[in-house]
Write a protein that holds these residues in place. Sequence first.
Motif: not given
Length: 284
Positions: A42-56, A268-274
């Motif tokens: 329930d880490d706020p920084a992690s929630a922010w990162y997850v949200n940014s990955l979802r948007k990307a 960007a590289l993470l999404m390319r890996h997907v």
Amino acid sequence: MDTVSLSGKELAAAINADTKDRAAALTDRGAPPRLALIVANDDPASAWYVNSLRKAAERLGIACDTVDLGADASADAIRQELAARGTDGATDAIMLQTPLPSGITLEDVSSAIVATKDVDGVSPLSLGLLAAGLDGFVPATSEAVVELLKHHDIPLSGRHVVVVGRSNIVGKPLAQLLLAEDATVTVCHSRTADLAAVTVTADIVVAAAGRIGLVSGKHVRDGAVVVDVGTNEAPDGKIVGDVDAEAARGKAAGLSPVPGGVGPVTTALLMRHVVVAAENARMS
Ligand code: NDP
């Protein structure tokens, strides 16, 4: 000396344009590539990162499922979810978000991520393939450092690179990738006796320790290149790196900014890996 800003924005945009086209082609042939993001905190920084990955992912045409197991999930529950996603035909890619619940390390659970879907290269199999110089997904942050340096035409062959940090997801895999580029690599960590004495011998310093201002002017030889991997929350809430940018600027020939350097290239590289995982799955 003028210090060039080693921005990652242009490189990230080029990678993303290619990923978007490949995701659209997959969608046209049946279904969009699909990423499962497994969260157990329930880490706020992690929630922010997850949200940014979802948007990307959304911007690129990648479907994204977030599975929140809760901050008190057991290691067994995390392993079960990872294994279930591994056999789920609709899921192309799996990413386990950190931090994990107290007492559980990434190494406790990462072996449950099947290597073909391990888009952040964290499983022991993926890390072993990298160490052996064999094909597999590599941790996106480490790959981003190498790609950022290449994008800015900074040669690696024969250069001395000092990596500050030896984690399994950043420092160690980065050392392997740099060796594969024929760099001479030194890895420093919290027990390194005199950090500055080592880093001043480097042609390239990569700071990946998660400590604000750890790398300052005395750590950087005139004309060296500095890559800042750190993403730390400063007391004022701003995201800052591991490098004292004011002190390094003017001494370093190049310095990657935080934010805007390694971060966008990593995503960007993470999404390319997907997309690569999905392409591989549809071909098999
Ligand atoms: P870890 O905490 O897992 O590892 C930190 C490493 O730094 C350890 O090896 C530790 O040494 C070393 N270290 C800590 N303090 C010192 C010190 N004073 N002197 C020398 N070495 C030190 O962090 P991660 O590897 O996961 O992440 C590192 C940084 O990179 C963080 O700021 C993180 O937020 C950031 N990051 C950025 C990403 C991006 O896309 N930009 C993605 C992932 C991470 P020891 O092993 O001895 O404890």
